[in-house]
Design a protein around this motif. Structure first.
Motif, PDB file in Angstrom:
ATOM      1  N   ASN A  66      20.016   2.567  16.396  1.00 40.03           N
ATOM      2  CA  ASN A  66      20.480   3.723  17.177  1.00 40.03           C
ATOM      3  C   ASN A  66      19.347   4.314  18.018  1.00 40.03           C
ATOM      4  O   ASN A  66      19.230   5.545  18.172  1.00 40.03           O
ATOM      5  CB  ASN A  66      21.066   4.802  16.262  1.00 40.03           C
ATOM      6  N   GLY A  67      18.452   3.442  18.511  1.00 41.36           N
ATOM      7  CA  GLY A  67      17.390   3.887  19.389  1.00 41.36           C
ATOM      8  C   GLY A  67      16.213   4.526  18.685  1.00 41.36           C
ATOM      9  O   GLY A  67      15.294   5.030  19.349  1.00 41.36           O
ATOM     10  N   GLN A  68      16.178   4.531  17.363  1.00 39.77           N
ATOM     11  CA  GLN A  68      15.085   5.144  16.626  1.00 39.77           C
ATOM     12  C   GLN A  68      14.424   4.120  15.711  1.00 39.77           C
ATOM     13  O   GLN A  68      15.106   3.279  15.119  1.00 39.77           O
ATOM     14  CB  GLN A  68      15.580   6.331  15.799  1.00 39.77           C
ATOM     15  N   THR A  69      13.090   4.213  15.608  1.00 37.81           N
ATOM     16  CA  THR A  69      12.320   3.295  14.763  1.00 37.81           C
ATOM     17  C   THR A  69      11.582   4.094  13.709  1.00 37.81           C
ATOM     18  O   THR A  69      10.961   5.120  14.023  1.00 37.81           O
ATOM     19  CB  THR A  69      11.317   2.487  15.592  1.00 37.81           C
ATOM     20  N   ALA A  70      11.644   3.643  12.460  1.00 37.15           N
ATOM     21  CA  ALA A  70      10.960   4.347  11.371  1.00 37.15           C
ATOM     22  C   ALA A  70      10.498   3.326  10.336  1.00 37.15           C
ATOM     23  O   ALA A  70      11.132   2.282  10.141  1.00 37.15           O
ATOM     24  CB  ALA A  70      11.884   5.376  10.717  1.00 37.15           C
ATOM     25  N   ARG A  71       9.374   3.678   9.688  1.00 39.39           N
ATOM     26  CA  ARG A  71       8.885   2.824   8.601  1.00 39.39           C
ATOM     27  C   ARG A  71       9.735   3.048   7.356  1.00 39.39           C
ATOM     28  O   ARG A  71      10.068   4.179   6.997  1.00 39.39           O
ATOM     29  CB  ARG A  71       7.414   3.116   8.291  1.00 39.39           C
ATOM     30  N   ILE A  72      10.054   1.953   6.672  1.00 40.45           N
ATOM     31  CA  ILE A  72      10.930   2.020   5.497  1.00 40.45           C
ATOM     32  C   ILE A  72      10.143   2.171   4.213  1.00 40.45           C
ATOM     33  O   ILE A  72      10.460   3.032   3.374  1.00 40.45           O
ATOM     34  CB  ILE A  72      11.809   0.740   5.424  1.00 40.45           C
ATOM     35  N   ASN A  73       9.135   1.348   4.017  1.00 47.31           N
ATOM     36  CA  ASN A  73       8.476   1.260   2.702  1.00 47.31           C
ATOM     37  C   ASN A  73       7.268   2.188   2.623  1.00 47.31           C
ATOM     38  O   ASN A  73       6.543   2.356   3.606  1.00 47.31           O
ATOM     39  CB  ASN A  73       8.047  -0.176   2.399  1.00 47.31           C
ATOM     40  N   PRO A  74       7.029   2.806   1.461  1.00 47.65           N
ATOM     41  CA  PRO A  74       5.820   3.628   1.278  1.00 47.65           C
ATOM     42  C   PRO A  74       4.588   2.734   1.177  1.00 47.65           C
ATOM     43  O   PRO A  74       4.685   1.510   1.258  1.00 47.65           O
ATOM     44  CB  PRO A  74       6.089   4.353  -0.048  1.00 47.65           C
ATOM     45  N   GLU A  75       3.455   3.367   0.963  1.00 47.40           N
ATOM     46  CA  GLU A  75       2.201   2.624   0.964  1.00 47.40           C
ATOM     47  C   GLU A  75       1.797   2.197  -0.444  1.00 47.40           C
ATOM     48  O   GLU A  75       1.135   2.940  -1.161  1.00 47.40           O
ATOM     49  CB  GLU A  75       1.093   3.475   1.598  1.00 47.40           C
ATOM     50  N   GLY A  76       2.205   1.017  -0.834  1.00 44.47           N
ATOM     51  CA  GLY A  76       1.734   0.426  -2.077  1.00 44.47           C
ATOM     52  C   GLY A  76       2.434   0.931  -3.325  1.00 44.47           C
ATOM     53  O   GLY A  76       3.114   1.953  -3.312  1.00 44.47           O
ATOM     54  N   PRO A  77       2.277   0.210  -4.450  1.00 36.47           N
ATOM     55  CA  PRO A  77       2.890   0.602  -5.721  1.00 36.47           C
ATOM     56  C   PRO A  77       2.360   1.958  -6.195  1.00 36.47           C
ATOM     57  O   PRO A  77       1.170   2.258  -6.012  1.00 36.47           O
ATOM     58  CB  PRO A  77       2.471  -0.518  -6.686  1.00 36.47           C
ATOM     59  N   PRO A  78       3.171   2.795  -6.813  1.00 38.93           N
ATOM     60  CA  PRO A  78       2.721   4.132  -7.231  1.00 38.93           C
ATOM     61  C   PRO A  78       1.629   4.082  -8.285  1.00 38.93           C
ATOM     62  O   PRO A  78       0.823   5.007  -8.374  1.00 38.93           O
ATOM     63  CB  PRO A  78       4.003   4.781  -7.765  1.00 38.93           C
ATOM     64  N   TRP A  79       1.572   3.023  -9.101  1.00 41.27           N
ATOM     65  CA  TRP A  79       0.545   2.960 -10.144  1.00 41.27           C
ATOM     66  C   TRP A  79      -0.821   2.571  -9.584  1.00 41.27           C
ATOM     67  O   TRP A  79      -1.808   2.611 -10.297  1.00 41.27           O
ATOM     68  CB  TRP A  79       0.953   1.984 -11.247  1.00 41.27           C
ATOM     69  N   ARG A  80      -0.875   2.206  -8.306  1.00 36.26           N
ATOM     70  CA  ARG A  80      -2.164   1.873  -7.688  1.00 36.26           C
ATOM     71  C   ARG A  80      -2.674   2.973  -6.758  1.00 36.26           C
ATOM     72  O   ARG A  80      -3.762   2.845  -6.199  1.00 36.26           O
ATOM     73  CB  ARG A  80      -2.059   0.564  -6.913  1.00 36.26           C
ATOM     74  N   ARG A  81      -1.916   4.023  -6.601  1.00 31.95           N
ATOM     75  CA  ARG A  81      -2.329   5.099  -5.713  1.00 31.95           C
ATOM     76  C   ARG A  81      -3.333   6.004  -6.424  1.00 31.95           C
ATOM     77  O   ARG A  81      -3.398   6.058  -7.655  1.00 31.95           O
ATOM     78  CB  ARG A  81      -1.119   5.912  -5.262  1.00 31.95           C
ATOM     79  N   ALA A  82      -4.107   6.727  -5.628  1.00 29.05           N
ATOM     80  CA  ALA A  82      -5.107   7.661  -6.170  1.00 29.05           C
ATOM     81  C   ALA A  82      -4.463   9.024  -6.405  1.00 29.05           C
ATOM     82  O   ALA A  82      -3.680   9.504  -5.565  1.00 29.05           O
ATOM     83  CB  ALA A  82      -6.277   7.783  -5.206  1.00 29.05           C
ATOM     84  N   TYR A  83      -4.783   9.641  -7.528  1.00 27.97           N
ATOM     85  CA  TYR A  83      -4.256  10.964  -7.875  1.00 27.97           C
ATOM     86  C   TYR A  83      -5.416  11.880  -8.242  1.00 27.97           C
ATOM     87  O   TYR A  83      -6.472  11.436  -8.715  1.00 27.97           O
ATOM     88  CB  TYR A  83      -3.267  10.857  -9.036  1.00 27.97           C
ATOM     89  N   ALA A  84      -5.201  13.172  -8.062  1.00 26.20           N
ATOM     90  CA  ALA A  84      -6.256  14.148  -8.315  1.00 26.20           C
ATOM     91  C   ALA A  84      -6.564  14.308  -9.785  1.00 26.20           C
ATOM     92  O   ALA A  84      -7.677  14.648 -10.174  1.00 26.20           O
ATOM     93  CB  ALA A  84      -5.870  15.500  -7.709  1.00 26.20           C
ATOM     94  N   SER A  85      -5.560  14.058 -10.659  1.00 30.98           N
ATOM     95  CA  SER A  85      -5.754  14.248 -12.097  1.00 30.98           C
ATOM     96  C   SER A  85      -4.770  13.388 -12.867  1.00 30.98           C
ATOM     97  O   SER A  85      -3.785  12.882 -12.297  1.00 30.98           O
ATOM     98  CB  SER A  85      -5.559  15.722 -12.487  1.00 30.98           C
ATOM     99  N   ALA A  86      -5.032  13.235 -14.161  1.00 28.12           N
ATOM    100  CA  ALA A  86      -4.127  12.457 -15.018  1.00 28.12           C
ATOM    101  C   ALA A  86      -2.739  13.094 -15.099  1.00 28.12           C
ATOM    102  O   ALA A  86      -1.727  12.372 -15.025  1.00 28.12           O
ATOM    103  CB  ALA A  86      -4.740  12.300 -16.407  1.00 28.12           C
TER     104      ALA A  86
END
Length: 613
Positions: A200-220
């Motif tokens: 419909n004339g619009q482009t968007a990224r579907i998938n997030p960036e990487g598995p959630p268990w490999r992302r960096a977090y501020a705390s446990a």
């Protein structure tokens, strides 16, 4: 020039749709999978190449079925490779490098593109190879088993592959923007390169960036909340906790979610499994040990081998090693929980007792960790094994629910604590106790052990019941049952029937012989002839504390005594959940008739009624 596939294409499509793939939805998975392998193949040629996938829905002006354009910037194909790999079932464009780098690619079977024929009648592939200077080629495959290959009139500016699919009217629902987005996210949410959808004339990224268990977090705590939120999104339910999973064998990594309810102990949890970041299956059952049915998992595996349908893994040594390693991760979680938060472990055990028990039987260290926390039903109420062992070094248990129902009330009245081990794993866990803790004794208990804890009668009390005892022995002698009078609680229980294991077996066998035909009866007779009677005959213990027993001891009418003893005997059998044989059923029927007749004719039953003669 038209060419024909080196296979019966209609038969293969039928095989794919009815036997190999679970639904036509997988056409998009196969396109994503081919694109992923093509991008990885190009990264070997050009190490800095990042890769991407573009999906576009092209609506037709006449309102006909839309066209799906699937585009990747992977390795592409030459004309020779097109003939070899797109038209020969079982060949794969990765096959030459699979022997050297098998772990880099998902597809190994050369059948992925044919899944597109489950949703369309014609597949158009436009491709340009990155391996060598070559023209853009066009391959057009048709449902009737023919295909054409020619240079494309619209050369691609860069290497890669475009696939055009025109939806059949019966599957047009799979080509809507919402459905294509759902499928691309479902199958490719963990892919390491971007997937964009244009509609419909619009482009968007579907998938997030990487598995959630490999992302960096501020705390446990933030990591835990993010993973639990991911579990809710994937499975549509909230979980108690999350457990990191990692195994070098099979290169497996992911997270296990602790269920908030207790599943049936025979239930097999279905896990979401990704292969090289592509969704492989949502119902993998062989990834974790059988005892681990208290969790649901999301994992990615880079080194496990998929089956031809790519919806599960082959059973091999690598999978077995991965399963053991993941099981060890679950064990470590429980051990750490016991040290850091015993209350949480106790709650988890109460919720998932069966799974915990199965693991304890398999693992001595885990057994030592949780055995005292396990809850048991006892004659003195529910308690943990630790509560029981505080007051007794001898652990008494009964292995069946009927036995527990028979002894629990009487045992409780004597302040005797008996465990109910009738439930799954309980008896085995208790029998294992002295092997792990040598200072603890375990004893199988039965109703025949109860009279040993009853009080004996005084000399005067024995004289009071002497006549009743002699008459009862005479009445019950044909049934092979001894008689004794003792004092026990509760006083509301007039009699207690007890027998050892051998006597109980003979009783059941004799009843089976009576109720069987001649052939089976002769077989049972052979079993009985080889089974000697136990040293302890069945015993009917009269309770001197019971008012009915004391009144019966004063009755002089032999017919009334006989009838009463017979009825008390049958009642004791029924309370002990013992099936009645033919003679005992006759006692029950004639006894009831005798009591009715006695009630109708006066206070005492007439002579000749109420007994078995």
């Amino acid at each position: 020039m038209d060419h024909r596939f080196q296979i019966n294409l209609r038969g293969v499509i039928d095989l794919l749709s009815h036997h190999l793939y679970s639904s036509p939805d997988v056409y998009l998975r196969e396109l994503l999978q081919n694109a992923t392998d093509a991008i990885r193949a190009r990264q070997h040629v050009e190490p800095g190449h990042e890769g991407s996938v573009q999906i576009e829905l092209i609506e037709k002006q006449d309102g006909g079925p839309p066209t799906l354009l699937f585009r990747d910037d992977g390795i592409g194909l030459t004309e020779e490779e097109i003939h070899r790999f797109l038209a020969t079932i079982g060949e794969s464009s990765k096959r030459e490098v699979l022997a050297e780098r098998r772990g880099d690619f998902i597809g190994q079977f050369g059948i992925g593109l044919l899944s597109c024929f489950m949703v369309c009648d014609e597949v158009l592939v436009v491709t340009r190879s990155a391996r060598e200077p070559s023209p853009t080629m066009e391959w057009r495959g048709r449902h009737d088993g023919t295909y054409t290959v020619r240079p494309s009139d619209h050369p691609l500016e860069r290497p890669g592959t475009q696939v055009f699919l025109v939806a059949r009217p019966d599957v047009a629902a799979l080509f809507t923007p919402q459905r294509v987005r759902e499928l691309a996210l479902h199958y490719g949410s963990l892919l390491p390169f971007p997937i964009h959808l244009t509609a419909n004339g619009q482009t968007a990224r579907i998938n997030p960036e990487g598995p959630p268990w490999r992302r960096a977090y501020a705390s446990a705590p933030e990591r835990r909340e993010a993973l639990l939120a991911y579990g809710r999104e994937v499975f549509g339910m909230s979980f108690i906790d999350c457990i990191p999973l990692k195994s070098p064998a099979g290169d497996v990594e992911g997270v296990a979610f602790v269920l908030p309810f207790s599943p049936h102990y025979n239930a097999k949890q279905k896990h979401r499994v990704y292969l090289k970041h592509m969704l492989l299956s949502e119902s993998a059952e062989n990834l974790l040990p059988e005892w681990a049915f208290f969790v649901k998992c999301v994992v990615n595996a880079n080194g496990l081998r998929p089956t031809a349908s790519r919806e599960s893994f082959y059973e091999n040594d690598t999978l077995a090693q991965a399963r053991e390693t993941l099981g060890q991760a679950l064990r470590r979680y429980l051990v750490d929980l016991a040290r850091e938060d015993p209350r949480a472990l106790q709650g988890l055990i109460q919720l998932h007792a069966l799974s915990m028990k199965a693991l304890a039987l398999d693992d001595d260290d885990f057994y030592r960790l949780i055995i005292d926390w396990l809850p048991f039903e006892t004659s003195l109420g529910a308690m943990t094994l630790a509560d029981y062992r505080k007051n007794a070094s001898l652990v008494r248990y009964v292995p069946s629910l009927d036995e527990f129902r028979q002894v629990s009330r009487v045992a409780a009245a004597q302040d005797l604590c008996v465990l109910n081990a009738a439930y799954v794993y309980d008896a085995d866990l208790l029998e294992k106790l002295p092997r792990v803790f040598p200072d603890t004794q375990v004893e199988r208990f039965s109703a025949s052990d109860l009279p040993q804890n009853f009080d004996e009668l005084s000399l005067d009390e024995r004289e009071t019941v002497f006549a009743l005892l002699r008459r009862a022995e005479e009445v019950l002698r044909p049934f092979g049952c001894g008689v004794v009078v003792k004092k026990f609680r509760p006083k509301e229980v007039p009699t207690l029937y007890s027998s050892d294991t051998g006597s109980a077996f003979r009783r059941d066998a004799e009843r089976a012989r009576e109720e069987s035909d001649d052939l089976y009866s002769s077989m049972v007779e052979g079993v009985l002839s080889g089974s000697a009677p136990g040293p302890d005959a069945p015993l009917l213990t009269f309770n001197f504390h019971n008012p009915v027993v004391r009144r019966l001891a004063a009755v002089t009418d032999p017919n009334l005594v006989k009838l009463s003893v017979e009825m008390l005997y049958v009642q004791a059998l029924l309370l002990g959940h013992r099936p009645l044989n033919a003679r005992e059923m006759a006692l029950l029927n004639q006894g009831l008739l005798g009591l009715i007749a006695a009630r109708l004719e006066g206070t005492e039953p007439p002579p000749g009624r109420g007994g078995l003669h």
